[in-house]
Motif scaffolding. Structure first.
Motif: not given
Length: 247
Positions: A16-44
């Motif tokens: 609920e703390l996303l701004t209106l602009k953030a929500a709009r851009l996330l909703g219209t982007a062709d691709v949305v990347f998110v960071p995750v921890l690079d684990r030694p076993d390759g799990a993400t």
């Protein structure tokens, strides 16, 4: 339309703390990347940013980028390899036809964010890509709000430091006249607590962990020291003796 990479700040974890602009851009982007921890076993598994934005992004547009978020000791080979691989993945999305690409980052993309490293790599590979950012609410703002403590008043300075910078700058800031916020306490938490006690600031300090998430906890700095997550926030308010005393 020119190719655009946008770092989107999604706040500390509460959707609920996303701004209106953030929500709009996330909703219209062709691709949305998110960071995750690079684990030694390759799990993400899903990270905090993904959990925050999944209500605004269709699963087929969401992609994970592993980063060496738990590495210590500056720029390591593992970190650089992750930055390069992430930049290559974003460029591949553009090469595949994407025009609007977003990177969702916890907090603000211009405050201790992985986005800066990603943007640097993308610029080097595709100088034609326009890089933009959308500000987000920071953890220190959320902690201050939840605790009912103003971050700064009047002439008070506000000092934000990462615990990874070492204890000396934190000690200097605590000896000053303003509010001190420390991010990334994690393994350095016991040292921070000792310094707070030494300077008589322990009783004023607040610790926030998992802000905006179901297991959120806000309280004294001693508690939860053994399982403190990397994304923790320590807030030490300025000493105030009367209303408007710092004007």
């Amino acid at each position: 339309m020119s190719a655009t990479l946008t770092g989107v700040g999604v706040g500390p974890g509460d959707p609920e703390l996303l701004t209106l602009k953030a929500a709009r851009l996330l909703g219209t982007a062709d691709v949305v990347f998110v960071p995750v921890l690079d684990r030694p076993d390759g799990a993400t598994g899903p990270g905090r940013a993904e959990a925050t934005v999944r209500g605004h992004v269709a699963p087929d547009r969401l992609r994970r980028l592993p980063f060496a978020l738990d590495d210590r000791g500056g720029v390591t080979a593992r970190r650089e390899a992750a930055w390069d691989a992430a930049a290559a993945a974003v460029v591949a999305a553009f090469d595949g036809g994407a025009r609007a690409v977003a990177f969702a980052t916890i907090g603000d993309p211009n405050v201790y964010s992985t986005f800066g490293y990603l943007a640097h790599g993308v610029r080097g590979r595709r100088p034609d890509v326009a890089v933009r950012t959308v500000p987000g609410i920071t953890a220190m703002q959320e902690l201050a709000s939840r605790a009912g403590v103003p971050l700064c008043e009047g002439r008070e300075p506000l000092t934000l430091l990462p615990a990874t910078a070492g204890l000396a700058p934190v000690a200097d800031a605590l000896a000053g006249d303003g509010t001190v916020v420390v991010y990334k306490g994690w393994r350095r938490h016991p040292d921070l607590v000792r310094e707070l006690r030494r300077q008589g600031r322990h009783g004023d300090a607040l610790l926030g962990r998992a802000l905006g998430l179901p297991d959120e906890w806000i309280g004294p700095v001693d508690d939860h020291a053994d399982d403190l997550p990397y994304l923790s926030t320590l807030l030490v308010p300025a000493r105030r003796d009367r209303r408007g005393g710092k004007l």
